[in-house]
Design a protein around this motif. Structure first.
Motif, short mmCIF file in Angstrom:
data_model
loop_
_atom_site.label_atom_id
_atom_site.label_comp_id
_atom_site.label_asym_id
_atom_site.label_seq_id
_atom_site.Cartn_x
_atom_site.Cartn_y
_atom_site.Cartn_z
N THR A 1 -8.62 -3.32 -3.92
CA THR A 1 -8.40 -2.63 -2.65
C THR A 1 -8.58 -3.62 -1.51
O THR A 1 -9.38 -4.56 -1.60
N ILE A 2 -7.82 -3.41 -0.45
CA ILE A 2 -7.92 -4.21 0.76
C ILE A 2 -8.23 -3.27 1.91
O ILE A 2 -7.42 -2.41 2.25
N GLY A 3 -9.41 -3.40 2.48
CA GLY A 3 -9.81 -2.47 3.52
C GLY A 3 -9.83 -1.05 3.01
O GLY A 3 -9.62 -0.11 3.77
N TRP B 1 -7.70 0.26 0.86
CA TRP B 1 -6.39 0.68 0.36
C TRP B 1 -6.07 0.01 -0.97
O TRP B 1 -6.07 -1.23 -1.07
N GLY C 1 -5.67 -4.91 5.66
CA GLY C 1 -5.50 -3.67 4.92
C GLY C 1 -4.57 -2.68 5.60
O GLY C 1 -4.20 -1.67 5.00
N ALA D 1 -7.95 5.52 1.71
CA ALA D 1 -8.82 4.34 1.81
C ALA D 1 -10.28 4.71 1.97
O ALA D 1 -11.16 3.89 1.69
N ARG E 1 0.85 -1.19 0.00
CA ARG E 1 0.00 0.00 0.00
C ARG E 1 0.89 1.24 0.00
O ARG E 1 2.05 1.19 0.42
N LEU F 1 1.20 -5.00 2.85
CA LEU F 1 -0.16 -5.03 3.36
C LEU F 1 -0.36 -6.18 4.34
O LEU F 1 0.07 -7.31 4.08
#
Length: 321
Positions: free
Chosen positions: A158-160, A162, A192, A111, A105, A188
Motif C-alpha cells: 500500500t502507498i499512503g 492505497w 499515494g 485507504a 490504485r 499512483l
C-alpha cells in the motif's frame, strides 16, 4: 352520405417572435457528415451505444478485462523491488516498481483502513504488487509504504494506505495504458494520491491523430455531444436513464478551469431529471463514454450516428458547417 377523405390543407398561424435573451441561444444543430469520420464502434441509428462497444473490453466490469477470463487465481506477481518516481508529461510524477512499470490504485478500494476490492478476474488484469521486498527509492517517503492482507492471505503493498497494482497491458517501463480505465483506475503519485499535474484543467484540448483537435476532461477522457440534445434557446439534454449510464454527463467546470476551449456558452445548466449541474461547450451538453477505457480513446465517435467528439468551439467532429 359518403365521407370524403380528401382533407383540406391546414393553415398554420405564425407565432409571435420570441425575444432570445438567453446566453445559450444559437443556430440549429448541424448535421453530421458521412460515417467516414467514425473511428469507433457503431450502434443502430438513434441508439445510445448500450450494447457495449470499443476496445474489446466490456463496459460493465469496470477494470478493463475482456470478460472471457476464467476465475482461477492469478499467477504469482513479480516482486516490487525498489520503487522509483518517473516523470510523465501528462500525469506529472508517477510511482513505478523496480522494473519501471507504473503502479496504480483502484477507486473501489479504501485507504483508511486499507482494503482491496480487486479479486478474481480483476486481480488477473490488475496484479496486486507484493509488499514483501518493496523499498522506497529517492523522492518516496518510506513511511507511506505499508501492506494489506488480501483474502488469500498474501500481503499487498500500500502507498499512503492505497493498495498498489500493476496493469497487465503495460508492457514496457513508462507505459501508462491503465490510466483512467473504467473511470476507476489511476496511476499512483509518490504520495499515494492519483497522479495528475496540479494545473491540469477541468476541460482542455488535445490533438487526436484521426479527429484533430478535440475537447477532453480533467482525466484526458474524450468529450462527446449527442445530436438529439439542444442548445437553443436553452441547454437541454435528451440523454436520460440508461443513456446516462453509458454516456455520463460531464459535471460543471468553472470557466477559468479550462484551457483551449472557446469561452462562448461555456457554462453549466441544471438537469431537471437529476438536479445536478452538467457542463456545456457553446451551450451544448457534453458527456464522456463508458466505452472509452483510457485517456485518448475515441470509441464513442459516431456511435449510433448520434454521438460525436467535440471541437474546441463546441461543434461536432465530422459535422457539416
Amino acid at each position: 352520405m359518403k365521407t370524403s377523405w380528401r382533407s383540406a390543407s391546414l393553415v398554420v398561424v405564425a407565432a409571435s417572435v420570441l425575444m432570445l435573451t438567453t446566453a445559450c441561444g444559437q443556430d440549429n444543430p448541424t448535421t453530421p457528415s458521412s460515417a467516414a469520420q467514425n473511428v469507433g464502434a457503431t450502434a443502430a441509428a438513434g441508439d445510445y451505444g448500450n450494447s457495449g462497444t470499443g476496445t474489446g473490453t466490456t463496459a460493465g466490469n469496470g477494470y478493463g478485462a475482456d470478460g472471457s477470463q476464467s476465475s482461477s487465481s492469478p499467477a504469482a506477481a513479480a516482486p516490487a523491488g525498489k520503487l522509483s518516481v518517473a516523470a510523465n508529461p501528462d500525469l506529472g510524477k508517477v510511482l513505478t516498481d523496480g522494473a519501471g512499470l507504473t503502479l496504480y490504485r483502484f477507486d473501489a478500494d479504501t485507504a483508511n483502513p486499507p482494503k482491496t476490492n480487486c479479486n478474481g478476474d480483476c486481480a488477473k488484469t490488475w496484479p496486486p504488487v507484493p509488499a514483501d521486498d518493496a523499498t522506497a527509492g529517492e523522492g518516496i517517503d518510506k513511511a507511506l509504504l505499508g501492506e494489506v492482507t488480501r483474502s488469500d492471505g498474501s500481503k499487498q503493498l500500500t502507498i499512503g494506505g492505497w493498495p498498489a497494482y500493476r496493469y497487465a497491458k503495460d508492457v514496457n517501463a513508462g507505459d501508462v495504458s491503465g490510466q483512467g480505465v473504467g473511470g476507476k483506475w489511476f496511476a499512483l503519485a509518490p504520495n499515494g494520491k492519483k497522479a495528475t499535474l496540479a494545473d491540469q484543467p477541468g476541460l482542455s484540448t488535445r490533438k487526436d491523430a484521426k479527429l484533430g483537435e478535440i475537447v477532453v476532461d480533467k482525466n484526458g477522457m474524450t468529450v462527446y455531444r449527442f445530436i438529439k440534445d439542444k442548445a437553443w434557446p436553452k441547454s437541454v439534454s435528451n440523454c436520460t436513464g440508461a443513456c446516462l449510464e453509458k454516456w455520463p454527463a460531464v459535471a460543471e467546470v468553472k470557466a477559468d478551469d479550462t484551457k483551449g476551449v472557446a469561452k462562448k456558452g461555456l457554462m453549466g445548466f441544471t438537469r431537471p431529471d437529476t438536479g445536478t449541474k452538467q457542463m456545456t461547450v457553446n451551450c451544448w451538453p457534453i458527456y464522456t463514454f463508458s466505452g472509452d477505457k483510457a485517456a485518448g480513446d475515441t470509441n464513442g465517435q459516431g456511435v449510433g450516428g448520434t454521438w460525436y467528439a467535440v471541437r474546441p468551439d463546441g461543434k461536432l467532429v465530422g459535422a457539416s458547417k
